[in-house]
Scaffold this motif. Sequence first.
Motif, PDB file in Angstrom:
ATOM      1  N   VAL A  23      21.615  30.177  34.291  1.00  0.00           N
ATOM      2  CA  VAL A  23      21.408  29.008  35.146  1.00  0.00           C
ATOM      3  C   VAL A  23      22.585  28.063  34.914  1.00  0.00           C
ATOM      4  CG1 VAL A  23      19.942  27.005  35.626  1.00  0.00           C
ATOM      5  CG2 VAL A  23      18.902  29.209  35.042  1.00  0.00           C
ATOM      6  N   LEU A  24      23.333  27.788  35.970  1.00  0.00           N
ATOM      7  CA  LEU A  24      24.507  26.922  35.873  1.00  0.00           C
ATOM      8  C   LEU A  24      24.439  25.821  36.921  1.00  0.00           C
ATOM      9  CD1 LEU A  24      27.238  29.711  35.633  1.00  0.00           C
ATOM     10  CD2 LEU A  24      26.342  28.342  33.756  1.00  0.00           C
ATOM     11  N   ASP A  25      24.961  24.666  36.577  1.00  0.00           N
ATOM     12  CA  ASP A  25      25.065  23.577  37.545  1.00  0.00           C
ATOM     13  C   ASP A  25      26.264  23.841  38.448  1.00  0.00           C
ATOM     14  OD1 ASP A  25      22.887  22.148  36.537  1.00  0.00           O
ATOM     15  OD2 ASP A  25      24.137  21.196  35.010  1.00  0.00           O
ATOM     16  N   SER A  26      26.029  23.857  39.738  1.00  0.00           N
ATOM     17  CA  SER A  26      27.084  24.119  40.699  1.00  0.00           C
ATOM     18  C   SER A  26      27.885  22.848  40.967  1.00  0.00           C
ATOM     19  CB  SER A  26      26.466  24.616  42.005  1.00  0.00           C
ATOM     20  OG  SER A  26      27.438  24.708  43.011  1.00  0.00           O
ATOM     21  N   PRO A  27      29.216  22.941  40.918  1.00  0.00           N
ATOM     22  CA  PRO A  27      30.021  21.777  41.297  1.00  0.00           C
ATOM     23  C   PRO A  27      29.955  21.574  42.806  1.00  0.00           C
ATOM     24  CG  PRO A  27      31.444  23.637  40.815  1.00  0.00           C
ATOM     25  CD  PRO A  27      30.038  24.081  40.508  1.00  0.00           C
ATOM     26  N   ASP A  28      30.217  20.371  43.250  1.00  0.00           N
ATOM     27  CA  ASP A  28      30.225  20.077  44.684  1.00  0.00           C
ATOM     28  C   ASP A  28      31.433  20.769  45.317  1.00  0.00           C
ATOM     29  OD1 ASP A  28      30.393  19.066  47.236  1.00  0.00           O
ATOM     30  OD2 ASP A  28      30.070  16.982  46.651  1.00  0.00           O
ATOM     31  N   ILE A  50      20.442  30.372  22.512  1.00  0.00           N
ATOM     32  CA  ILE A  50      19.447  30.209  23.568  1.00  0.00           C
ATOM     33  C   ILE A  50      20.162  29.979  24.899  1.00  0.00           C
ATOM     34  CG2 ILE A  50      17.447  28.888  24.369  1.00  0.00           C
ATOM     35  CD1 ILE A  50      16.922  30.327  21.750  1.00  0.00           C
ATOM     36  N   LYS A  51      19.859  30.827  25.879  1.00  0.00           N
ATOM     37  CA  LYS A  51      20.439  30.716  27.224  1.00  0.00           C
ATOM     38  C   LYS A  51      19.329  30.513  28.237  1.00  0.00           C
ATOM     39  CE  LYS A  51      24.638  32.098  26.071  1.00  0.00           C
ATOM     40  NZ  LYS A  51      25.842  31.406  26.219  1.00  0.00           N
ATOM     41  N   LYS A  52      19.597  29.691  29.254  1.00  0.00           N
ATOM     42  CA  LYS A  52      18.687  29.567  30.395  1.00  0.00           C
ATOM     43  C   LYS A  52      19.154  30.552  31.452  1.00  0.00           C
ATOM     44  CE  LYS A  52      18.967  24.989  30.559  1.00  0.00           C
ATOM     45  NZ  LYS A  52      18.786  23.626  31.061  1.00  0.00           N
ATOM     46  N   GLU A  53      18.237  31.448  31.878  1.00  0.00           N
ATOM     47  CA  GLU A  53      18.607  32.521  32.789  1.00  0.00           C
ATOM     48  C   GLU A  53      17.635  32.599  33.958  1.00  0.00           C
ATOM     49  OE1 GLU A  53      20.188  35.575  29.351  1.00  0.00           O
ATOM     50  OE2 GLU A  53      18.074  35.645  29.928  1.00  0.00           O
ATOM     51  N   TRP A  54      18.159  33.069  35.093  1.00  0.00           N
ATOM     52  CA  TRP A  54      17.317  33.349  36.257  1.00  0.00           C
ATOM     53  C   TRP A  54      16.686  34.724  36.099  1.00  0.00           C
ATOM     54  CZ3 TRP A  54      15.813  29.803  39.409  1.00  0.00           C
ATOM     55  CH2 TRP A  54      16.633  28.715  39.711  1.00  0.00           C
ATOM     56  N   TRP A  55      15.371  34.809  36.302  1.00  0.00           N
ATOM     57  CA  TRP A  55      14.644  36.074  36.299  1.00  0.00           C
ATOM     58  C   TRP A  55      13.720  36.091  37.508  1.00  0.00           C
ATOM     59  CZ3 TRP A  55      14.693  40.195  32.760  1.00  0.00           C
ATOM     60  CH2 TRP A  55      15.541  40.015  31.671  1.00  0.00           C
ATOM     61  N   CYS A  56      13.406  37.287  37.980  1.00  0.00           N
ATOM     62  CA  CYS A  56      12.488  37.450  39.104  1.00  0.00           C
ATOM     63  C   CYS A  56      11.449  38.507  38.752  1.00  0.00           C
ATOM     64  CB  CYS A  56      13.249  37.882  40.355  1.00  0.00           C
ATOM     65  SG  CYS A  56      12.188  38.130  41.798  1.00  0.00           S
ATOM     66  N   ILE A  58       9.515  41.141  40.239  1.00  0.00           N
ATOM     67  CA  ILE A  58       9.739  41.875  41.478  1.00  0.00           C
ATOM     68  C   ILE A  58       8.475  42.044  42.317  1.00  0.00           C
ATOM     69  CG2 ILE A  58      10.569  44.043  42.468  1.00  0.00           C
ATOM     70  CD1 ILE A  58      12.415  44.195  39.920  1.00  0.00           C
ATOM     71  N   PRO A  59       7.332  42.472  41.756  1.00  0.00           N
ATOM     72  CA  PRO A  59       6.145  42.679  42.609  1.00  0.00           C
ATOM     73  C   PRO A  59       5.683  41.424  43.351  1.00  0.00           C
ATOM     74  CG  PRO A  59       5.846  43.792  40.516  1.00  0.00           C
ATOM     75  CD  PRO A  59       7.088  42.948  40.391  1.00  0.00           C
ATOM     76  N   SER A  60       5.825  40.257  42.720  1.00  0.00           N
ATOM     77  CA  SER A  60       5.373  39.022  43.372  1.00  0.00           C
ATOM     78  C   SER A  60       6.528  38.205  43.943  1.00  0.00           C
ATOM     79  CB  SER A  60       4.586  38.165  42.385  1.00  0.00           C
ATOM     80  OG  SER A  60       5.432  37.720  41.323  1.00  0.00           O
ATOM     81  N   ASN A  61       7.775  38.662  43.738  1.00  0.00           N
ATOM     82  CA  ASN A  61       8.971  37.936  44.166  1.00  0.00           C
ATOM     83  C   ASN A  61       8.961  36.497  43.655  1.00  0.00           C
ATOM     84  OD1 ASN A  61      11.504  37.825  45.366  1.00  0.00           O
ATOM     85  ND2 ASN A  61      10.679  36.913  47.231  1.00  0.00           N
ATOM     86  N   THR A  62       8.574  36.336  42.395  1.00  0.00           N
ATOM     87  CA  THR A  62       8.503  35.029  41.759  1.00  0.00           C
ATOM     88  C   THR A  62       9.770  34.788  40.938  1.00  0.00           C
ATOM     89  OG1 THR A  62       6.109  35.212  41.602  1.00  0.00           O
ATOM     90  CG2 THR A  62       7.168  33.582  40.179  1.00  0.00           C
ATOM     91  N   TRP A  63      10.582  33.808  41.371  1.00  0.00           N
ATOM     92  CA  TRP A  63      11.793  33.433  40.637  1.00  0.00           C
ATOM     93  C   TRP A  63      11.459  32.327  39.658  1.00  0.00           C
ATOM     94  CZ3 TRP A  63      16.474  35.763  40.693  1.00  0.00           C
ATOM     95  CH2 TRP A  63      16.668  36.718  41.682  1.00  0.00           C
ATOM     96  N   PHE A  64      12.017  32.424  38.445  1.00  0.00           N
ATOM     97  CA  PHE A  64      11.756  31.427  37.414  1.00  0.00           C
ATOM     98  C   PHE A  64      12.910  31.399  36.421  1.00  0.00           C
ATOM     99  CE2 PHE A  64       9.922  35.437  36.134  1.00  0.00           C
ATOM    100  CZ  PHE A  64      10.284  35.574  34.800  1.00  0.00           C
ATOM    101  N   VAL A  65      12.877  30.410  35.554  1.00  0.00           N
ATOM    102  CA  VAL A  65      13.874  30.266  34.499  1.00  0.00           C
ATOM    103  C   VAL A  65      13.263  30.756  33.194  1.00  0.00           C
ATOM    104  CG1 VAL A  65      15.294  28.630  33.191  1.00  0.00           C
ATOM    105  CG2 VAL A  65      14.940  28.288  35.646  1.00  0.00           C
ATOM    106  N   ALA A  66      14.029  31.536  32.459  1.00  0.00           N
ATOM    107  CA  ALA A  66      13.607  31.986  31.135  1.00  0.00           C
ATOM    108  C   ALA A  66      14.632  31.511  30.125  1.00  0.00           C
ATOM    109  CB  ALA A  66      13.488  33.501  31.084  1.00  0.00           C
ATOM    110  N   GLU A  67      14.155  30.967  29.036  1.00  0.00           N
ATOM    111  CA  GLU A  67      15.034  30.643  27.920  1.00  0.00           C
ATOM    112  C   GLU A  67      14.946  31.821  26.963  1.00  0.00           C
ATOM    113  OE1 GLU A  67      14.184  26.792  26.285  1.00  0.00           O
ATOM    114  OE2 GLU A  67      14.548  25.817  28.200  1.00  0.00           O
TER     115      GLU A  67
END
Length: 87
Positions: A23-28, A50-56, A58-67
């Motif tokens: 998970v990264l902050d996008s510059p303008d 410890i990294k904050k990462e995007w995970w999904c 798949i069966p429910s198509n639920t996107w979330f952040v995992a540390e």
Amino acid sequence: MKMIACPIQGLRPVSEFFYWGEVLDSPDPDTCTDQEWADYVFNRNGVAGIKKEWWCHIPSNTWFVAERNTVTDQMVRTYFYGEDGRC
């Protein structure tokens, strides 16, 4: 078997998930320099810890952040984006 806690489905096998990256902050894009944009697109912080990462889920198509601790490969916690002031 490695298990991941989906915020909706609870503990599920890791085979039901897809990793998307840190998970990264996008510059303008309208105001950043070419170097800042290239750094955002191509460079990642490789420091262990410890990294904050995007995970999904798949069966429910639920996107979330995992540390996740990249040293031990243990999930510290999972939550929806925006539910944590540190996101």
